[in-house]
Scaffold this active site. Sequence first.
Site, PDB file in Angstrom:
ATOM      1  N   ARG A  51      25.444 -16.653  -1.323  1.00  0.00           N
ATOM      2  CA  ARG A  51      25.276 -15.572  -2.297  1.00  0.00           C
ATOM      3  C   ARG A  51      26.616 -14.867  -2.540  1.00  0.00           C
ATOM      4  NH1 ARG A  51      23.130 -11.172  -0.350  1.00  0.00           N
ATOM      5  NH2 ARG A  51      21.433 -12.241   0.705  1.00  0.00           N
ATOM      6  N   TYR A 103      22.972  -7.925 -29.623  1.00  0.00           N
ATOM      7  CA  TYR A 103      21.956  -8.897 -29.230  1.00  0.00           C
ATOM      8  C   TYR A 103      20.677  -8.141 -28.859  1.00  0.00           C
ATOM      9  CZ  TYR A 103      19.797 -12.603 -26.456  1.00  0.00           C
ATOM     10  OH  TYR A 103      18.939 -13.529 -25.952  1.00  0.00           O
ATOM     11  N   ASP A 175      31.339  -7.900 -25.758  1.00  0.00           N
ATOM     12  CA  ASP A 175      30.551  -9.125 -25.647  1.00  0.00           C
ATOM     13  C   ASP A 175      31.221 -10.147 -26.568  1.00  0.00           C
ATOM     14  OD1 ASP A 175      28.712 -11.196 -25.984  1.00  0.00           O
ATOM     15  OD2 ASP A 175      26.976  -9.873 -25.793  1.00  0.00           O
ATOM     16  N   LYS A 200      26.079 -20.052 -24.251  1.00  0.00           N
ATOM     17  CA  LYS A 200      26.372 -20.401 -25.642  1.00  0.00           C
ATOM     18  C   LYS A 200      27.628 -21.282 -25.719  1.00  0.00           C
ATOM     19  CE  LYS A 200      22.870 -17.646 -25.927  1.00  0.00           C
ATOM     20  NZ  LYS A 200      22.967 -16.215 -26.175  1.00  0.00           N
TER      21      LYS A 200
HETATM   22  C1  LIG Z   1      22.392 -14.988 -25.686  1.00  0.00           C
HETATM   23  C2  LIG Z   1      23.173 -13.740 -25.737  1.00  0.00           C
HETATM   24  C3  LIG Z   1      23.102 -12.804 -24.692  1.00  0.00           C
HETATM   25  C4  LIG Z   1      22.159 -12.980 -23.522  1.00  0.00           C
HETATM   26  O1  LIG Z   1      22.537 -14.028 -22.686  1.00  0.00           O
HETATM   27  P1  LIG Z   1      21.513 -14.949 -21.844  1.00  0.00           P
HETATM   28  O2  LIG Z   1      22.428 -15.967 -21.243  1.00  0.00           O
HETATM   29  O3  LIG Z   1      20.520 -15.522 -22.791  1.00  0.00           O
HETATM   30  O4  LIG Z   1      20.883 -14.052 -20.834  1.00  0.00           O
HETATM   31  C5  LIG Z   1      23.911 -11.677 -24.783  1.00  0.00           C
HETATM   32  N1  LIG Z   1      24.736 -11.479 -25.825  1.00  0.00           N
HETATM   33  C6  LIG Z   1      24.818 -12.359 -26.849  1.00  0.00           C
HETATM   34  C7  LIG Z   1      25.750 -12.079 -27.975  1.00  0.00           C
HETATM   35  C8  LIG Z   1      24.046 -13.511 -26.842  1.00  0.00           C
HETATM   36  O5  LIG Z   1      24.122 -14.374 -27.875  1.00  0.00           O
END
Ligand SMILES: *Cc1c(COP(=O)(O)O)cnc(C)c1O
Length: 383
Positions: A51, A103, A175, A200
């Site tokens: 962990r 998001y 982000d 992504k």
């Molecule tokens: C998908 C996404 C998230 C969340 O991420 P997960 O891996 O699905 O938990 C946060 N911010 C953006 C811009 C995203 O496209």
Amino acid sequence: MVSKKHGFATRAIHDGQAPEGLTGAVNVPIFLTSTYQQEEIGKNKGHEYARLTNPTRDALEESLCSLEGGTSAHVFGSGMAAITAMCTMMKSGDHVVCSDNVYGGTQRVFDKVLANYGLKFTYVDTSVAENVAAAITPATKLVHIETPTNPMMAITDIRAVADICRAKGVELSVDNTFLSPYLQQPIALGADIVMHSTTKFLNGHSDGLGGVLICTKPEQAERFRFVQKCTGGILSPFESYLLLRGVKTLAVRMKQHDANGRAVADFLKGHKSVKKVFYPGLAEHPQHELAKRQQNGFGSMISIELGSLEQANNFAKRLRLGYLAESLGGVETLICHPATMTHAAVGAEGRAKLGITDGLMRISAGIEDVEDIIADLDQALRG
Ligand SMILES: *Cc1c(COP(=O)(O)O)cnc(C)c1O
């Protein structure tokens, strides 16, 4: 660690990923172990329990840190786990200013989970930097922005917001999921923390979830390492390996995503079934000049207005190559309906304020041959 003098593509392949010591394996092995033998009480080889640390995960963290130009990186089991971990820097009563078009899951964890612990959130249109300055109060600890926004593709001036944050003693997190470090470098523009849903573009192959926080200060690193250890929402060795593998081709993938995104947006702009195209690479995008200045390309995220839910669904049903699916940033073209998918939790009123209509579709152009992507979109739009 390879020297900072190397280019992005070289660092994506080498940083954190020296051949393994025991055998010389050029690929970082997946260390499937939960614990590590200790030589005597109080003496170990740098690892105690998985962990806390795992060599596969450590390699990934070094790689992502290098690509964003930070001082340390901390990976979590998903993007949402990373955002939640970031918010543990704060205490009850602290205040966060956030882009109003983030998001949907980010707004949901803020309003429906973290608000219950006394954190306060204010949403503003951060594409007007003065709105951020006006929303900051003495209780504000963090400004969290997303640029371009999902799915309206509004751009926030990272440097302008970073200057405001610095003047007020507030931290700025960005982000960077939609562009990846290949197309945007928020730390170089003044951000204190960069976060990603690595699910992504960083992974790029739609085969694993993950999230990362990249920091710029020792106290953030200490905090996030401690949160990884305490709350345990870490990324598994196998998913760390998938992500390392994906990141090796980030530069070539992003070049193609960017080229395909531009070509698809150009095609959609002239299509009679498309009422409006939202893409920062188009000259008519209201912040095209800013996007040109602060990004190294425009990426492959495009939204289109088709006029009604019926038109949107007809288009979705006719797709043959592109998949109607949540998520984005994979090698395959992915198309989603924000009103019922990513932004369902925002509610009808919230969506109306942001301009997310029932006729809006979001396209993540993949890296298939662009002629094939365009032909598929064309037949689906014509019906
Ligand atoms: C998908 C996404 C998230 C969340 O991420 P997960 O891996 O699905 O938990 C946060 N911010 C953006 C811009 C995203 O496209």
